[in-house]
Design an enzyme around this catalytic site. Structure first.
Site, short mmCIF file in Angstrom:
data_model
loop_
_atom_site.label_atom_id
_atom_site.label_comp_id
_atom_site.label_asym_id
_atom_site.label_seq_id
_atom_site.Cartn_x
_atom_site.Cartn_y
_atom_site.Cartn_z
N PHE A 14 0.81 -1.21 0.00
CA PHE A 14 0.00 0.00 0.00
C PHE A 14 0.84 1.26 0.00
CE2 PHE A 14 -2.89 -3.13 1.71
CZ PHE A 14 -4.12 -2.77 1.19
N ASP A 15 0.51 2.16 -0.93
CA ASP A 15 0.92 3.53 -0.77
C ASP A 15 0.18 4.05 0.46
OD1 ASP A 15 1.79 6.28 -1.50
OD2 ASP A 15 -0.37 6.51 -1.80
N VAL A 16 0.78 4.95 1.21
CA VAL A 16 0.16 5.40 2.47
C VAL A 16 -0.41 6.81 2.35
CG1 VAL A 16 0.58 5.86 4.92
CG2 VAL A 16 1.66 3.88 3.81
N THR A 19 -3.41 7.58 -0.23
CA THR A 19 -4.26 6.40 -0.38
C THR A 19 -4.96 6.08 0.92
OG1 THR A 19 -2.73 5.50 -2.04
CG2 THR A 19 -4.31 3.96 -1.04
N LYS A 151 9.46 6.35 -4.50
CA LYS A 151 8.68 5.96 -5.67
C LYS A 151 8.48 7.19 -6.55
CE LYS A 151 5.42 4.90 -2.95
NZ LYS A 151 4.02 4.63 -2.50
#
Length: 238
Positions: A14-16, A19, A151
Site C-alpha cells: 500500500f501507498d500510504v 491512499t 517511488k
C-alpha cells in the site's frame, strides 16, 4: 495474460500518503489555520496546486521534512507570512493528519487474509504516526529512510521484492494498491506487478496535491475507496 483473482495474492502493498492518509486535507487545514490567524482568505485547491509545483522541484527534500521549504516557497503566493516557524508547523502537522474514514476498517478486514506492506515516500518518523492512526495493520513497512529513494524509482520496489523473496515468494504474489498514477500505478505496471487504483479524487477535478503522470495507466483493478475495495475482496473470497 489472464488477470489474477483478488483471492490469489499473499501480500498487498500500500501507498500510504494519499491512499490511506488524507494528506491533502491535512495540508489545507494547517494552511487554513495559518491564513485565519493572518486574516487572509485562502483557496484550498489553489494551495494544493502551488504545493504540487513546489514539492516536485529538483531541490526537494524527503517528505514531510520538505514541507518547511515548500511552505516558504508558496506562502507569498497565498498571501501568508513567509516565516520559518510556520513552515515547521506545516511539517509537524503530519503527526496529526487523519486517515480517510474508511482506511483503518478496510485494512483490518484485509489483514485477516493478506500480509499488508506499507510503501511510503514519507520518512520513518512520520510513518510511525500514520501507522498508529491506521491501527498498526502492517506486516512490514518500507519508508524513504529504509530504501534510500522514493517511488516511482524502481529501486524502491526492488527492496520490497527482495523482502518478499526472503520469505520464499515473488512479486507475482503481491497486489499493489495506491491512488497515485505517477508514483505507483504506472511504475508497478512497468515492473510486471498486478495493481489496484484507489481513485480517491474521483469526484474532484485534477490531481490535487499529486503530480500528474505523463500518461494514464489503466489499472488491473479500480475502486474509488478503500471500503469498496475491501468489499470487492470479500465478495471475491466467497
Amino acid at each position: 495474460m489472464k488477470l489474477k483473482s483478488l483471492t490469489e495474492f499473499k501480500y498487498m502493498t500500500f501507498d500510504v500518503v494519499g491512499t490511506l492518509i488524507d494528506f491533502e486535507c491535512g495540508i489545507k487545514d494547517c494552511l487554513a489555520r495559518i491564513a485565519d490567524e493572518a486574516g487572509v482568505d485562502m483557496d484550498g485547491e489553489q494551495a494544493l496546486t502551488l504545493y504540487r509545483a513546489a514539492r516536485y522541484s529538483e531541490d526537494a527534500d524527503l517528505f514531510p521534512d520538505d514541507l518547511v521549504r515548500v511552505y516558504l516557497q508558496i506562502a507569498p503566493k497565498l498571501g501568508l507570512p513567509a516565516e520559518m516557524h510556520y513552515g515547521e508547523r506545516l511539517r509537524d502537522s503530519a503527526k496529526d493528519w487523519n486517515a480517510f474514514a474508511d482506511s483503518a476498517d478496510a485494512l483490518a478486514r484485509l489483514a485477516k487474509d493478506y500480509r499488508l506492506i506499507a510503501m511510503t515516500n514519507a520518512r520513518r518518523w512520520a510513518f510511525e504516526y500514520f501507522a498508529r492512526e491506521l491501527g498498526n495493520p502492517f506486516y512490514a513497512a518500507f519508508t524513504a529512510d529504509d530504501t534510500g529513494t522514493e517511488k516511482p524509482d524502481p529501486a524502491f520496489f526492488e527492496k520490497v521484492f527482495d523482502f518478499v523473496a526472503s520469505e520464499g515468494n515473488s512479486k507475482n504474489d503481491i497486489l499493489h494498491v495506491a491512488q497515485s498514477q505517477y508514483h505507483d500505478i504506472g511504475i508497478s505496471r512497468e515492473l510486471g506487478m498486478t495493481n489496484c487504483w484507489i481513485e480517491r479524487r474521483h469526484a474532484q477535478k485534477g490531481y490535487g496535491g499529486t503530480i500528474e503522470p505523463a500518461e494514464f495507466t489503466k489499472p488491473d483493478y479500480h475502486f474509488t475507496s478503500m471500503a469498496s475495495f475491501a468489499d470487492g475482496v470479500a465478495e471475491a473470497r466467497k
